[in-house]
Enzyme design. Sequence first.
Site, short mmCIF file in Angstrom:
data_model
loop_
_atom_site.label_atom_id
_atom_site.label_comp_id
_atom_site.label_asym_id
_atom_site.label_seq_id
_atom_site.Cartn_x
_atom_site.Cartn_y
_atom_site.Cartn_z
N ASP A 99 0.86 -1.18 0.00
CA ASP A 99 0.00 0.00 0.00
C ASP A 99 0.90 1.23 0.00
O ASP A 99 1.79 1.34 0.84
CB ASP A 99 -0.89 -0.02 1.25
CG ASP A 99 -2.28 0.51 0.97
OD1 ASP A 99 -2.38 1.60 0.41
OD2 ASP A 99 -3.25 -0.18 1.35
N ASP A 207 -2.96 4.73 -2.46
CA ASP A 207 -4.01 5.33 -1.65
C ASP A 207 -4.39 6.73 -2.17
O ASP A 207 -3.50 7.57 -2.36
CB ASP A 207 -3.48 5.44 -0.22
CG ASP A 207 -4.54 5.78 0.80
OD1 ASP A 207 -5.38 4.93 1.08
OD2 ASP A 207 -4.51 6.92 1.31
N GLU A 270 -6.13 4.07 -6.21
CA GLU A 270 -7.42 4.32 -5.57
C GLU A 270 -7.83 5.75 -5.88
O GLU A 270 -7.10 6.69 -5.57
CB GLU A 270 -7.32 4.12 -4.06
CG GLU A 270 -8.68 4.15 -3.39
CD GLU A 270 -8.68 4.64 -1.96
OE1 GLU A 270 -9.62 4.33 -1.23
OE2 GLU A 270 -7.74 5.37 -1.55
N HIS A 342 -11.52 -2.58 3.14
CA HIS A 342 -11.48 -2.18 4.56
C HIS A 342 -12.22 -0.86 4.82
O HIS A 342 -12.32 -0.45 5.96
CB HIS A 342 -10.03 -2.06 5.00
CG HIS A 342 -9.30 -0.96 4.28
ND1 HIS A 342 -9.04 -1.00 2.92
CD2 HIS A 342 -8.81 0.23 4.70
CE1 HIS A 342 -8.43 0.11 2.55
NE2 HIS A 342 -8.28 0.88 3.61
N ASP A 343 -12.70 -0.21 3.76
CA ASP A 343 -13.42 1.06 3.92
C ASP A 343 -14.92 0.92 3.71
O ASP A 343 -15.65 1.91 3.82
CB ASP A 343 -12.90 2.10 2.91
CG ASP A 343 -11.47 2.51 3.18
OD1 ASP A 343 -11.05 2.48 4.35
OD2 ASP A 343 -10.76 2.86 2.21
C1 NOJ Z 1 -8.14 5.50 1.72
C2 NOJ Z 1 -7.88 4.33 2.59
O1 NOJ Z 1 -8.35 3.17 1.98
C3 NOJ Z 1 -8.55 4.62 3.92
O2 NOJ Z 1 -8.58 3.51 4.76
C4 NOJ Z 1 -7.82 5.77 4.54
O3 NOJ Z 1 -8.50 6.14 5.73
C5 NOJ Z 1 -7.76 6.97 3.62
N1 NOJ Z 1 -7.45 6.62 2.26
C6 NOJ Z 1 -6.71 7.92 4.08
O4 NOJ Z 1 -5.44 7.34 3.88
#
Ligand code: NOJ
Length: 567
Positions: A99, A207, A270, A342-343
Amino acid sequence: MEPAPWWTSAVAYQVYPRSFQDSDGDGIGDLGGILQRLDHLSDLGVDVLWLSPVYPSPQADNGYDISDYQGIDPLFGTLEQLDELIEALHVRGMKLLMDLVVNHTSDEHPWFEESRASRTSAKRDWYWWRPPRGGFAGGDPGAEPTNWQSFFSGPTWEYDEASGEYYLHLFDRKQPDLNWENPEVRQAVHAMMRWWLDRGVDGFRMDVINMISKDVADDGHLHDGPPIPGTSLGDGSASYLCGPRIHEFLAEMHREVFAGRDGAFLTVGEMPGVTVEEARLFTAPDRAEVDMVFQFEHVGLDHGSSKWDLRPLRMRDLKASFGRWQAGLADVGWNSLYWDNHDQPRAVSRFGDDSPEHRRDSATCLATLLHLHRGTPYVYQGQELGMANFPFTSVDDFRDVESVNHFGTAMVAGEDPARVLAAMRRMSRDNARTPVQWDASPNAGFTTGTPWLPVNPDHVRWNAEAQRDDPGSVLAHYRRLIALRHQEPVVALGDFAMLLPEHDDVYAFTRTLESEVLLVVCNVSARTHRLLDLLPQARAGRLLLGNLPDEDPDLLRPWEARVLRID
Ligand code: NOJ
Protein backbone atom coordinates in the site's frame (compact mmCIF):
# COMPACT_ATOMS: atom_id res chain seq x y z
CA MET A 1 -1.36 -8.37 -31.34
CA GLU A 2 0.40 -7.90 -27.99
CA PRO A 3 -0.52 -10.63 -25.48
CA ALA A 4 -2.88 -9.39 -22.75
CA PRO A 5 -1.06 -8.34 -19.56
CA TRP A 6 -0.87 -11.02 -16.85
CA TRP A 7 -3.18 -9.14 -14.51
CA THR A 8 -6.13 -9.39 -16.91
CA SER A 9 -6.66 -12.98 -15.78
CA ALA A 10 -5.53 -12.43 -12.18
CA VAL A 11 -7.51 -12.16 -8.96
CA ALA A 12 -6.20 -10.12 -6.03
CA TYR A 13 -6.83 -10.64 -2.32
CA GLN A 14 -6.63 -7.82 0.20
CA VAL A 15 -5.17 -8.43 3.64
CA TYR A 16 -5.93 -5.86 6.32
CA PRO A 17 -3.13 -7.02 8.59
CA ARG A 18 -4.50 -5.87 11.91
CA SER A 19 -7.51 -8.15 11.51
CA PHE A 20 -6.14 -11.09 9.52
CA GLN A 21 -4.20 -13.33 11.92
CA ASP A 22 -2.38 -12.62 15.16
CA SER A 23 0.73 -14.71 15.85
CA ASP A 24 1.94 -13.23 19.14
CA GLY A 25 -1.18 -13.00 21.29
CA ASP A 26 -1.38 -9.19 21.47
CA GLY A 27 -4.81 -9.21 19.82
CA ILE A 28 -3.55 -7.49 16.66
CA GLY A 29 -2.86 -9.34 13.43
CA ASP A 30 0.72 -9.33 12.14
CA LEU A 31 3.12 -10.53 9.46
CA GLY A 32 3.79 -13.75 11.40
CA GLY A 33 0.07 -14.42 11.19
CA ILE A 34 -0.06 -13.80 7.45
CA LEU A 35 2.85 -16.22 6.97
CA GLN A 36 0.88 -18.87 8.86
CA ARG A 37 -2.16 -18.46 6.65
CA LEU A 38 -0.65 -18.49 3.18
CA ASP A 39 -2.16 -21.90 2.43
CA HIS A 40 -5.59 -20.30 2.66
CA LEU A 41 -4.60 -17.97 -0.18
CA SER A 42 -3.04 -20.71 -2.31
CA ASP A 43 -6.11 -22.90 -1.82
CA LEU A 44 -8.29 -20.06 -2.94
CA GLY A 45 -6.09 -19.64 -6.00
CA VAL A 46 -5.49 -15.90 -5.85
CA ASP A 47 -2.57 -14.38 -7.73
CA VAL A 48 -1.86 -11.18 -5.85
CA LEU A 49 -1.86 -10.17 -2.22
CA TRP A 50 -2.51 -6.49 -1.55
CA LEU A 51 -1.24 -5.75 1.91
CA SER A 52 -2.73 -2.75 3.70
CA PRO A 53 -0.08 -0.65 5.52
CA VAL A 54 2.36 -2.33 7.90
CA TYR A 55 4.81 0.58 8.12
CA PRO A 56 5.70 2.34 11.38
CA SER A 57 2.73 4.47 12.30
CA PRO A 58 1.01 6.06 15.30
CA GLN A 59 -2.06 4.14 14.03
CA ALA A 60 -4.38 7.14 14.08
CA ASP A 61 -5.94 5.70 10.91
CA ASN A 62 -4.77 2.10 11.40
CA GLY A 63 -1.54 2.57 9.47
CA TYR A 64 -2.79 4.95 6.74
CA ASP A 65 -0.79 7.52 8.71
CA ILE A 66 2.82 6.54 8.07
CA SER A 67 5.77 7.81 10.07
CA ASP A 68 8.47 5.83 8.21
CA TYR A 69 8.01 4.57 4.65
CA GLN A 70 10.93 2.17 4.81
CA GLY A 71 10.29 0.07 7.84
CA ILE A 72 7.77 -2.22 9.52
CA ASP A 73 5.85 -1.26 12.65
CA PRO A 74 6.90 -3.57 15.53
CA LEU A 75 3.16 -4.10 16.03
CA PHE A 76 3.20 -6.07 12.77
CA GLY A 77 6.70 -7.59 12.91
CA THR A 78 10.01 -6.94 11.19
CA LEU A 79 11.48 -6.15 7.81
CA GLU A 80 12.96 -9.67 7.80
CA GLN A 81 9.43 -11.07 8.04
CA LEU A 82 8.34 -8.86 5.15
CA ASP A 83 11.24 -10.29 3.11
CA GLU A 84 10.12 -13.75 4.18
CA LEU A 85 6.59 -12.95 3.02
CA ILE A 86 7.81 -11.78 -0.40
CA GLU A 87 9.80 -14.98 -0.77
CA ALA A 88 6.98 -17.25 0.45
CA LEU A 89 4.48 -15.62 -1.91
CA HIS A 90 6.83 -15.87 -4.86
CA VAL A 91 7.46 -19.55 -4.15
CA ARG A 92 3.69 -20.05 -4.32
CA GLY A 93 3.42 -18.08 -7.56
CA MET A 94 1.78 -15.07 -5.92
CA LYS A 95 2.78 -11.42 -6.01
CA LEU A 96 2.84 -8.76 -3.31
CA LEU A 97 1.32 -5.30 -3.70
CA MET A 98 2.28 -2.84 -1.00
CA ASP A 99 0.00 0.00 0.00
CA LEU A 100 1.50 3.32 -1.07
CA VAL A 101 0.11 6.14 1.06
CA VAL A 102 1.73 9.30 -0.26
CA ASN A 103 -1.03 11.88 -0.43
CA HIS A 104 -0.18 12.41 3.22
CA THR A 105 2.15 11.20 5.94
CA SER A 106 1.66 10.96 9.66
CA ASP A 107 2.22 14.18 11.60
CA GLU A 108 4.87 12.11 13.39
CA HIS A 109 6.85 11.49 10.18
CA PRO A 110 10.29 13.16 10.47
CA TRP A 111 9.51 15.08 7.25
CA PHE A 112 6.53 16.73 8.90
CA GLU A 113 8.33 17.24 12.20
CA GLU A 114 11.04 19.11 10.32
CA SER A 115 8.47 20.97 8.25
CA ARG A 116 6.52 22.21 11.26
CA ALA A 117 9.68 23.13 13.21
CA SER A 118 9.78 26.65 11.73
CA ARG A 119 8.54 28.76 8.86
CA THR A 120 12.04 28.72 7.43
CA SER A 121 12.64 24.98 7.74
CA ALA A 122 14.13 23.37 4.62
CA LYS A 123 11.11 21.07 4.50
CA ARG A 124 8.49 23.74 5.21
CA ASP A 125 7.30 23.53 1.62
CA TRP A 126 6.98 19.73 1.68
CA TYR A 127 3.48 20.23 3.15
CA TRP A 128 0.69 22.77 2.61
CA TRP A 129 1.20 25.62 5.07
CA ARG A 130 -0.98 28.70 4.76
CA PRO A 131 -1.63 31.83 6.88
CA PRO A 132 -5.07 32.43 8.41
CA ARG A 133 -7.72 33.83 6.08
CA GLY A 134 -7.38 37.60 5.61
CA GLY A 135 -9.04 39.56 8.41
CA PHE A 136 -9.09 36.59 10.82
CA ALA A 137 -6.81 35.70 13.70
CA GLY A 138 -5.29 32.21 13.61
CA GLY A 139 -7.41 29.65 15.46
CA ASP A 140 -10.64 31.67 15.21
CA PRO A 141 -13.67 29.96 13.70
CA GLY A 142 -13.65 30.63 9.95
CA ALA A 143 -9.94 31.56 9.90
CA GLU A 144 -9.05 28.42 7.97
CA PRO A 145 -7.37 29.22 4.63
CA THR A 146 -10.17 27.45 2.71
CA ASN A 147 -13.61 26.25 3.72
CA TRP A 148 -12.96 22.59 2.80
CA GLN A 149 -14.51 19.83 4.86
CA SER A 150 -12.25 16.94 5.79
CA PHE A 151 -13.18 13.36 4.91
CA PHE A 152 -13.03 12.63 8.62
CA SER A 153 -15.28 15.56 9.74
CA GLY A 154 -14.45 19.15 10.54
CA PRO A 155 -12.20 21.50 8.54
CA THR A 156 -9.20 20.25 6.53
CA TRP A 157 -6.91 22.73 8.28
CA GLU A 158 -5.15 22.50 11.63
CA TYR A 159 -3.74 25.59 13.27
CA ASP A 160 -0.14 25.48 14.46
CA GLU A 161 0.19 28.00 17.30
CA ALA A 162 3.97 27.98 17.22
CA SER A 163 4.31 29.20 13.64
CA GLY A 164 0.96 30.97 13.32
CA GLU A 165 0.03 29.00 10.17
CA TYR A 166 -2.34 26.23 9.24
CA TYR A 167 -1.47 22.92 7.60
CA LEU A 168 -3.73 21.01 5.25
CA HIS A 169 -5.08 17.54 6.03
CA LEU A 170 -7.77 16.15 3.75
CA PHE A 171 -8.15 13.29 6.23
CA ASP A 172 -7.43 13.32 9.98
CA ARG A 173 -5.41 16.10 11.58
CA LYS A 174 -2.73 13.48 12.12
CA GLN A 175 -2.47 12.99 8.34
CA PRO A 176 -0.95 16.18 6.85
CA ASP A 177 -1.00 16.36 3.03
CA LEU A 178 2.32 16.28 1.21
CA ASN A 179 2.94 19.07 -1.28
CA TRP A 180 3.49 17.31 -4.59
CA GLU A 181 4.19 20.64 -6.30
CA ASN A 182 7.61 20.39 -4.66
CA PRO A 183 9.91 18.22 -6.82
CA GLU A 184 11.89 17.12 -3.75
CA VAL A 185 8.75 15.45 -2.39
CA ARG A 186 8.22 13.58 -5.63
CA GLN A 187 11.83 12.49 -5.80
CA ALA A 188 11.74 11.21 -2.22
CA VAL A 189 8.60 9.18 -2.96
CA HIS A 190 10.08 7.73 -6.16
CA ALA A 191 13.26 6.72 -4.34
CA MET A 192 11.22 5.01 -1.65
CA MET A 193 9.17 3.12 -4.25
CA ARG A 194 12.33 1.94 -6.02
CA TRP A 195 13.67 0.75 -2.67
CA TRP A 196 10.60 -1.48 -2.21
CA LEU A 197 10.80 -2.83 -5.75
CA ASP A 198 14.49 -3.61 -5.19
CA ARG A 199 13.38 -5.60 -2.15
CA GLY A 200 11.15 -7.73 -4.38
CA VAL A 201 7.65 -6.30 -4.08
CA ASP A 202 5.59 -6.48 -7.25
CA GLY A 203 3.74 -3.20 -7.25
CA PHE A 204 1.56 -0.81 -5.32
CA ARG A 205 -2.00 -0.02 -4.46
CA MET A 206 -1.90 3.74 -4.36
CA ASP A 207 -4.01 5.33 -1.65
CA VAL A 208 -6.23 8.27 -2.79
CA ILE A 209 -3.65 8.89 -5.48
CA ASN A 210 -5.94 11.17 -7.51
CA MET A 211 -5.75 13.71 -4.64
CA ILE A 212 -2.02 14.45 -4.88
CA SER A 213 -2.40 17.36 -7.32
CA LYS A 214 -4.14 20.39 -5.82
CA ASP A 215 -5.50 23.26 -7.89
CA VAL A 216 -3.27 26.04 -6.62
CA ALA A 217 -3.06 29.53 -8.11
CA ASP A 218 0.31 30.96 -9.12
CA ASP A 219 0.33 33.09 -5.98
CA GLY A 220 -0.25 29.99 -3.83
CA HIS A 221 -3.94 30.66 -3.24
CA LEU A 222 -6.28 27.68 -2.78
CA HIS A 223 -9.95 28.11 -3.65
CA ASP A 224 -13.03 27.76 -1.45
CA GLY A 225 -15.55 25.14 -2.53
CA PRO A 226 -19.36 25.31 -2.70
CA PRO A 227 -21.01 25.34 0.75
CA ILE A 228 -22.20 22.02 2.15
CA PRO A 229 -25.81 22.49 3.31
CA GLY A 230 -26.26 22.28 7.05
CA THR A 231 -22.58 22.98 7.81
CA SER A 232 -20.28 26.00 7.86
CA LEU A 233 -17.89 24.15 5.55
CA GLY A 234 -17.54 23.67 1.81
CA ASP A 235 -16.81 20.88 -0.65
CA GLY A 236 -13.24 21.34 -1.83
CA SER A 237 -13.19 18.30 -4.07
CA ALA A 238 -12.97 20.34 -7.30
CA SER A 239 -9.61 21.58 -5.99
CA TYR A 240 -8.08 18.19 -5.26
CA LEU A 241 -9.82 15.34 -7.14
CA CYS A 242 -7.88 14.70 -10.36
CA GLY A 243 -6.19 18.09 -10.06
CA PRO A 244 -4.38 19.90 -12.86
CA ARG A 245 -1.06 18.01 -12.64
CA ILE A 246 -2.33 14.53 -11.72
CA HIS A 247 -1.54 12.90 -15.06
CA GLU A 248 1.86 14.55 -15.18
CA PHE A 249 2.66 13.30 -11.66
CA LEU A 250 1.61 9.72 -12.40
CA ALA A 251 3.42 9.59 -15.73
CA GLU A 252 6.53 10.93 -14.03
CA MET A 253 6.19 8.34 -11.26
CA HIS A 254 5.93 5.58 -13.84
CA ARG A 255 9.01 6.85 -15.66
CA GLU A 256 11.07 7.28 -12.54
CA VAL A 257 10.06 4.05 -10.83
CA PHE A 258 8.94 1.40 -13.33
CA ALA A 259 10.21 2.27 -16.80
CA GLY A 260 12.97 -0.05 -17.96
CA ARG A 261 12.71 -2.28 -14.88
CA ASP A 262 12.51 -6.02 -15.52
CA GLY A 263 9.53 -7.78 -14.00
CA ALA A 264 5.78 -8.18 -14.04
CA PHE A 265 4.42 -5.32 -11.96
CA LEU A 266 0.98 -4.07 -11.07
CA THR A 267 -0.18 -0.61 -10.10
CA VAL A 268 -3.69 0.24 -9.00
CA GLY A 269 -4.69 3.77 -8.13
CA GLU A 270 -7.42 4.32 -5.57
CA MET A 271 -9.39 7.25 -7.00
CA PRO A 272 -12.51 8.53 -5.25
CA GLY A 273 -14.72 10.50 -7.62
CA VAL A 274 -12.88 9.40 -10.76
CA THR A 275 -15.00 9.41 -13.93
CA VAL A 276 -14.89 6.85 -16.72
CA GLU A 277 -13.33 9.45 -19.02
CA GLU A 278 -10.56 10.18 -16.52
CA ALA A 279 -10.06 6.46 -15.87
CA ARG A 280 -9.46 5.89 -19.58
CA LEU A 281 -6.65 8.41 -19.43
CA PHE A 282 -5.18 6.96 -16.25
CA THR A 283 -5.16 3.39 -17.56
CA ALA A 284 -4.46 3.76 -21.29
CA PRO A 285 -1.34 1.60 -21.74
CA ASP A 286 0.41 4.03 -24.06
CA ARG A 287 0.14 6.84 -21.48
CA ALA A 288 1.97 4.67 -18.88
CA GLU A 289 0.37 6.04 -15.71
CA VAL A 290 -1.27 3.15 -13.77
CA ASP A 291 -2.59 -0.27 -14.81
CA MET A 292 -6.04 0.11 -13.27
CA VAL A 293 -7.99 2.30 -10.87
CA PHE A 294 -10.42 1.71 -8.04
CA GLN A 295 -13.45 3.78 -8.92
CA PHE A 296 -16.17 4.60 -6.38
CA GLU A 297 -19.35 5.09 -8.37
CA HIS A 298 -21.07 1.81 -7.46
CA VAL A 299 -20.30 2.12 -3.75
CA GLY A 300 -21.91 5.57 -3.73
CA LEU A 301 -25.20 4.51 -5.29
CA ASP A 302 -26.80 3.86 -1.91
CA HIS A 303 -25.58 7.16 -0.41
CA GLY A 304 -27.89 10.13 0.04
CA SER A 305 -26.33 13.44 1.09
CA SER A 306 -23.43 11.50 2.63
CA LYS A 307 -22.42 7.89 3.28
CA TRP A 308 -24.30 8.06 6.58
CA ASP A 309 -27.54 8.89 4.77
CA LEU A 310 -28.29 5.47 3.37
CA ARG A 311 -30.71 4.67 0.52
CA PRO A 312 -31.62 1.30 -0.93
CA LEU A 313 -29.57 0.37 -3.99
CA ARG A 314 -31.65 0.37 -7.17
CA MET A 315 -30.61 -2.39 -9.52
CA ARG A 316 -31.05 -0.24 -12.62
CA ASP A 317 -28.62 2.31 -11.17
CA LEU A 318 -26.06 -0.41 -10.59
CA LYS A 319 -26.50 -1.70 -14.13
CA ALA A 320 -26.23 1.78 -15.61
CA SER A 321 -23.06 2.43 -13.64
CA PHE A 322 -21.26 -0.88 -14.14
CA GLY A 323 -22.44 -0.94 -17.76
CA ARG A 324 -20.91 2.49 -18.39
CA TRP A 325 -17.62 1.46 -16.82
CA GLN A 326 -17.50 -1.76 -18.82
CA ALA A 327 -18.21 0.10 -22.06
CA GLY A 328 -15.90 3.02 -21.27
CA LEU A 329 -12.89 0.80 -20.67
CA ALA A 330 -13.67 -1.74 -23.39
CA ASP A 331 -11.14 -0.63 -26.00
CA VAL A 332 -8.67 1.27 -23.83
CA GLY A 333 -7.71 0.83 -20.20
CA TRP A 334 -8.82 -1.66 -17.60
CA ASN A 335 -11.37 -2.02 -14.76
CA SER A 336 -10.82 -3.24 -11.23
CA LEU A 337 -13.80 -4.94 -9.65
CA TYR A 338 -14.72 -4.87 -5.98
CA TRP A 339 -17.59 -4.92 -3.53
CA ASP A 340 -15.71 -5.08 -0.25
CA ASN A 341 -12.58 -3.55 1.19
CA HIS A 342 -11.48 -2.18 4.56
CA ASP A 343 -13.42 1.06 3.92
CA GLN A 344 -16.77 -0.43 3.00
CA PRO A 345 -19.31 -2.31 5.11
CA ARG A 346 -19.67 -5.98 4.21
CA ALA A 347 -21.37 -6.41 0.83
CA VAL A 348 -23.43 -9.43 1.87
CA SER A 349 -25.10 -7.23 4.49
CA ARG A 350 -25.30 -4.15 2.29
CA PHE A 351 -26.24 -5.39 -1.19
CA GLY A 352 -27.11 -9.00 -0.37
CA ASP A 353 -29.20 -10.48 2.42
CA ASP A 354 -27.40 -11.70 5.50
CA SER A 355 -30.43 -13.40 7.04
CA PRO A 356 -29.76 -17.11 7.68
CA GLU A 357 -32.05 -18.04 4.79
CA HIS A 358 -30.24 -16.06 2.09
CA ARG A 359 -26.75 -15.33 3.34
CA ARG A 360 -24.86 -18.07 1.53
CA ASP A 361 -26.82 -17.68 -1.67
CA SER A 362 -26.63 -13.88 -1.78
CA ALA A 363 -22.89 -13.91 -1.00
CA THR A 364 -22.23 -16.32 -3.87
CA CYS A 365 -24.64 -14.50 -6.19
CA LEU A 366 -22.92 -11.13 -5.65
CA ALA A 367 -19.55 -12.79 -6.12
CA THR A 368 -20.61 -14.35 -9.42
CA LEU A 369 -22.03 -11.08 -10.70
CA LEU A 370 -18.80 -9.21 -9.97
CA HIS A 371 -16.25 -11.83 -11.01
CA LEU A 372 -17.82 -12.38 -14.40
CA HIS A 373 -17.33 -8.75 -15.41
CA ARG A 374 -14.31 -7.69 -17.41
CA GLY A 375 -11.65 -6.40 -15.03
CA THR A 376 -9.46 -7.59 -12.20
CA PRO A 377 -11.50 -8.74 -9.19
CA TYR A 378 -10.35 -7.94 -5.65
CA VAL A 379 -11.46 -10.19 -2.78
CA TYR A 380 -11.34 -8.61 0.66
CA GLN A 381 -10.40 -10.89 3.54
CA GLY A 382 -13.42 -12.76 4.88
CA GLN A 383 -15.57 -11.95 1.86
CA GLU A 384 -14.76 -15.44 0.58
CA LEU A 385 -16.33 -16.77 3.79
CA GLY A 386 -19.51 -14.70 3.55
CA MET A 387 -18.48 -12.53 6.53
CA ALA A 388 -21.18 -10.02 7.45
CA ASN A 389 -21.53 -6.72 9.31
CA PHE A 390 -21.02 -6.68 13.08
CA PRO A 391 -23.96 -6.26 15.47
CA PHE A 392 -22.69 -3.03 17.06
CA THR A 393 -24.78 -1.90 20.00
CA SER A 394 -23.11 1.19 21.40
CA VAL A 395 -20.92 4.02 20.20
CA ASP A 396 -18.16 2.66 22.44
CA ASP A 397 -17.92 -0.39 20.18
CA PHE A 398 -16.40 1.66 17.35
CA ARG A 399 -12.68 2.20 16.85
CA ASP A 400 -12.44 3.78 13.42
CA VAL A 401 -11.39 7.44 13.38
CA GLU A 402 -13.96 8.22 10.68
CA SER A 403 -16.84 6.79 12.75
CA VAL A 404 -15.65 8.23 16.04
CA ASN A 405 -15.17 11.73 14.57
CA HIS A 406 -18.51 11.52 12.78
CA PHE A 407 -20.34 10.70 15.99
CA GLY A 408 -18.63 13.56 17.85
CA THR A 409 -19.47 16.08 15.13
CA ALA A 410 -23.06 14.87 14.83
CA MET A 411 -23.56 15.24 18.59
CA VAL A 412 -22.21 18.80 18.55
CA ALA A 413 -24.63 19.51 15.69
CA GLY A 414 -27.50 18.25 17.87
CA GLU A 415 -28.36 15.14 15.85
CA ASP A 416 -30.31 12.26 17.37
CA PRO A 417 -27.76 9.78 18.80
CA ALA A 418 -29.94 6.75 18.04
CA ARG A 419 -30.22 7.71 14.36
CA VAL A 420 -26.53 8.43 14.07
CA LEU A 421 -25.73 5.10 15.67
CA ALA A 422 -28.14 3.27 13.36
CA ALA A 423 -26.32 4.69 10.33
CA MET A 424 -22.93 3.82 11.78
CA ARG A 425 -24.07 0.27 12.44
CA ARG A 426 -24.72 -0.14 8.73
CA MET A 427 -21.97 1.96 7.18
CA SER A 428 -19.03 2.11 9.58
CA ARG A 429 -15.72 0.86 8.22
CA ASP A 430 -15.35 -1.17 11.42
CA ASN A 431 -17.84 -3.64 9.92
CA ALA A 432 -15.08 -4.75 7.56
CA ARG A 433 -12.39 -4.73 10.20
CA THR A 434 -13.53 -7.36 12.68
CA PRO A 435 -11.13 -10.32 12.82
CA VAL A 436 -11.17 -12.96 10.12
CA GLN A 437 -13.21 -15.94 11.19
CA TRP A 438 -10.94 -18.92 10.88
CA ASP A 439 -12.79 -21.38 13.13
CA ALA A 440 -15.54 -21.72 15.75
CA SER A 441 -13.28 -21.31 18.81
CA PRO A 442 -13.88 -18.33 21.14
CA ASN A 443 -11.66 -15.87 19.22
CA ALA A 444 -12.28 -17.54 15.87
CA GLY A 445 -8.66 -18.73 15.69
CA PHE A 446 -7.59 -15.11 15.15
CA THR A 447 -5.75 -14.59 18.44
CA THR A 448 -4.99 -16.22 21.76
CA GLY A 449 -5.26 -12.76 23.35
CA THR A 450 -8.01 -10.18 23.36
CA PRO A 451 -8.83 -9.07 19.81
CA TRP A 452 -8.49 -5.32 19.19
CA LEU A 453 -12.00 -5.31 17.70
CA PRO A 454 -14.44 -8.03 18.80
CA VAL A 455 -14.91 -11.15 16.74
CA ASN A 456 -18.35 -11.34 15.15
CA PRO A 457 -20.43 -13.77 17.26
CA ASP A 458 -21.64 -15.42 14.07
CA HIS A 459 -18.19 -16.98 13.60
CA VAL A 460 -19.39 -20.19 15.26
CA ARG A 461 -21.29 -20.87 12.07
CA TRP A 462 -19.44 -18.74 9.50
CA ASN A 463 -15.77 -19.64 9.47
CA ALA A 464 -13.05 -20.97 7.18
CA GLU A 465 -12.70 -24.34 8.89
CA ALA A 466 -16.39 -25.13 8.46
CA GLN A 467 -16.25 -24.22 4.78
CA ARG A 468 -12.90 -25.60 3.65
CA ASP A 469 -14.12 -29.07 2.68
CA ASP A 470 -17.72 -28.19 1.94
CA PRO A 471 -18.31 -27.98 -1.82
CA GLY A 472 -21.47 -25.96 -1.19
CA SER A 473 -19.70 -23.26 0.82
CA VAL A 474 -19.10 -19.63 -0.10
CA LEU A 475 -15.39 -20.43 0.01
CA ALA A 476 -15.73 -23.26 -2.51
CA HIS A 477 -17.71 -20.97 -4.79
CA TYR A 478 -14.98 -18.33 -4.71
CA ARG A 479 -12.42 -21.03 -5.56
CA ARG A 480 -14.47 -21.97 -8.61
CA LEU A 481 -14.91 -18.37 -9.73
CA ILE A 482 -11.19 -17.72 -9.49
CA ALA A 483 -10.35 -20.91 -11.36
CA LEU A 484 -12.85 -19.99 -14.07
CA ARG A 485 -11.09 -16.68 -14.74
CA HIS A 486 -7.78 -18.51 -14.97
CA GLN A 487 -9.13 -21.15 -17.34
CA GLU A 488 -11.45 -19.22 -19.63
CA PRO A 489 -10.02 -16.39 -21.71
CA VAL A 490 -13.59 -15.21 -22.33
CA VAL A 491 -13.94 -14.41 -18.61
CA ALA A 492 -10.77 -12.37 -18.62
CA LEU A 493 -11.02 -10.71 -21.99
CA GLY A 494 -14.47 -11.16 -23.52
CA ASP A 495 -16.54 -8.17 -24.59
CA PHE A 496 -19.31 -7.19 -22.21
CA ALA A 497 -22.94 -6.51 -23.14
CA MET A 498 -25.60 -5.65 -20.56
CA LEU A 499 -29.04 -7.28 -20.87
CA LEU A 500 -32.34 -6.32 -19.19
CA PRO A 501 -31.09 -2.86 -18.14
CA GLU A 502 -34.46 -1.94 -16.61
CA HIS A 503 -35.18 -5.13 -14.69
CA ASP A 504 -35.39 -4.58 -10.93
CA ASP A 505 -34.16 -7.99 -9.81
CA VAL A 506 -32.29 -9.85 -12.53
CA TYR A 507 -28.81 -8.71 -13.51
CA ALA A 508 -27.80 -10.33 -16.78
CA PHE A 509 -25.07 -9.86 -19.35
CA THR A 510 -23.05 -11.64 -21.98
CA ARG A 511 -19.33 -11.96 -22.43
CA THR A 512 -18.07 -12.71 -25.91
CA LEU A 513 -14.66 -13.63 -27.22
CA GLU A 514 -14.60 -14.62 -30.88
CA SER A 515 -17.02 -17.56 -31.09
CA GLU A 516 -17.23 -18.05 -27.31
CA VAL A 517 -20.33 -16.61 -25.64
CA LEU A 518 -21.14 -16.70 -21.93
CA LEU A 519 -24.52 -15.69 -20.58
CA VAL A 520 -24.45 -14.62 -16.93
CA VAL A 521 -27.72 -14.33 -15.03
CA CYS A 522 -27.99 -13.31 -11.41
CA ASN A 523 -31.20 -12.99 -9.47
CA VAL A 524 -30.30 -10.24 -7.05
CA SER A 525 -33.47 -10.67 -5.02
CA ALA A 526 -35.44 -13.05 -2.84
CA ARG A 527 -38.14 -13.45 -5.51
CA THR A 528 -38.30 -16.26 -8.05
CA HIS A 529 -38.21 -15.35 -11.75
CA ARG A 530 -38.98 -17.23 -14.95
CA LEU A 531 -35.64 -17.34 -16.66
CA LEU A 532 -36.75 -18.43 -20.12
CA ASP A 533 -39.41 -15.71 -20.31
CA LEU A 534 -36.78 -13.12 -19.55
CA LEU A 535 -33.93 -14.59 -21.55
CA PRO A 536 -35.05 -17.22 -24.06
CA GLN A 537 -31.47 -17.65 -25.23
CA ALA A 538 -30.73 -19.32 -21.89
CA ARG A 539 -32.47 -22.44 -23.23
CA ALA A 540 -29.46 -23.17 -25.40
CA GLY A 541 -27.01 -22.65 -22.57
CA ARG A 542 -24.84 -25.25 -20.86
CA LEU A 543 -24.14 -24.59 -17.21
CA LEU A 544 -20.52 -23.70 -16.60
CA LEU A 545 -20.95 -22.57 -13.03
CA GLY A 546 -23.92 -21.99 -10.74
CA ASN A 547 -24.41 -21.20 -7.09
CA LEU A 548 -27.39 -23.46 -6.32
CA PRO A 549 -27.72 -27.21 -6.87
CA ASP A 550 -30.41 -28.92 -8.98
CA GLU A 551 -31.28 -26.01 -11.16
CA ASP A 552 -34.59 -25.85 -12.96
CA PRO A 553 -33.84 -24.64 -16.50
CA ASP A 554 -36.91 -22.42 -16.43
CA LEU A 555 -36.72 -20.84 -12.98
CA LEU A 556 -34.25 -18.53 -11.30
CA ARG A 557 -34.61 -19.05 -7.59
CA PRO A 558 -33.89 -16.35 -4.95
CA TRP A 559 -30.28 -15.18 -5.28
CA GLU A 560 -29.53 -17.79 -7.91
CA ALA A 561 -26.63 -17.08 -10.26
CA ARG A 562 -25.70 -19.00 -13.39
CA VAL A 563 -22.93 -18.79 -15.91
CA LEU A 564 -24.05 -20.47 -19.13
CA ARG A 565 -22.05 -21.23 -22.21
CA ILE A 566 -24.11 -20.52 -25.30
CA ASP A 567 -23.18 -22.74 -28.23
C1 NOJ B 1 -8.14 5.50 1.72
C2 NOJ B 1 -7.88 4.33 2.59
O1 NOJ B 1 -8.35 3.17 1.98
C3 NOJ B 1 -8.55 4.62 3.92
O2 NOJ B 1 -8.58 3.51 4.76
C4 NOJ B 1 -7.82 5.77 4.54
O3 NOJ B 1 -8.50 6.14 5.73
C5 NOJ B 1 -7.76 6.97 3.62
N1 NOJ B 1 -7.45 6.62 2.26
C6 NOJ B 1 -6.71 7.92 4.08
O4 NOJ B 1 -5.44 7.34 3.88
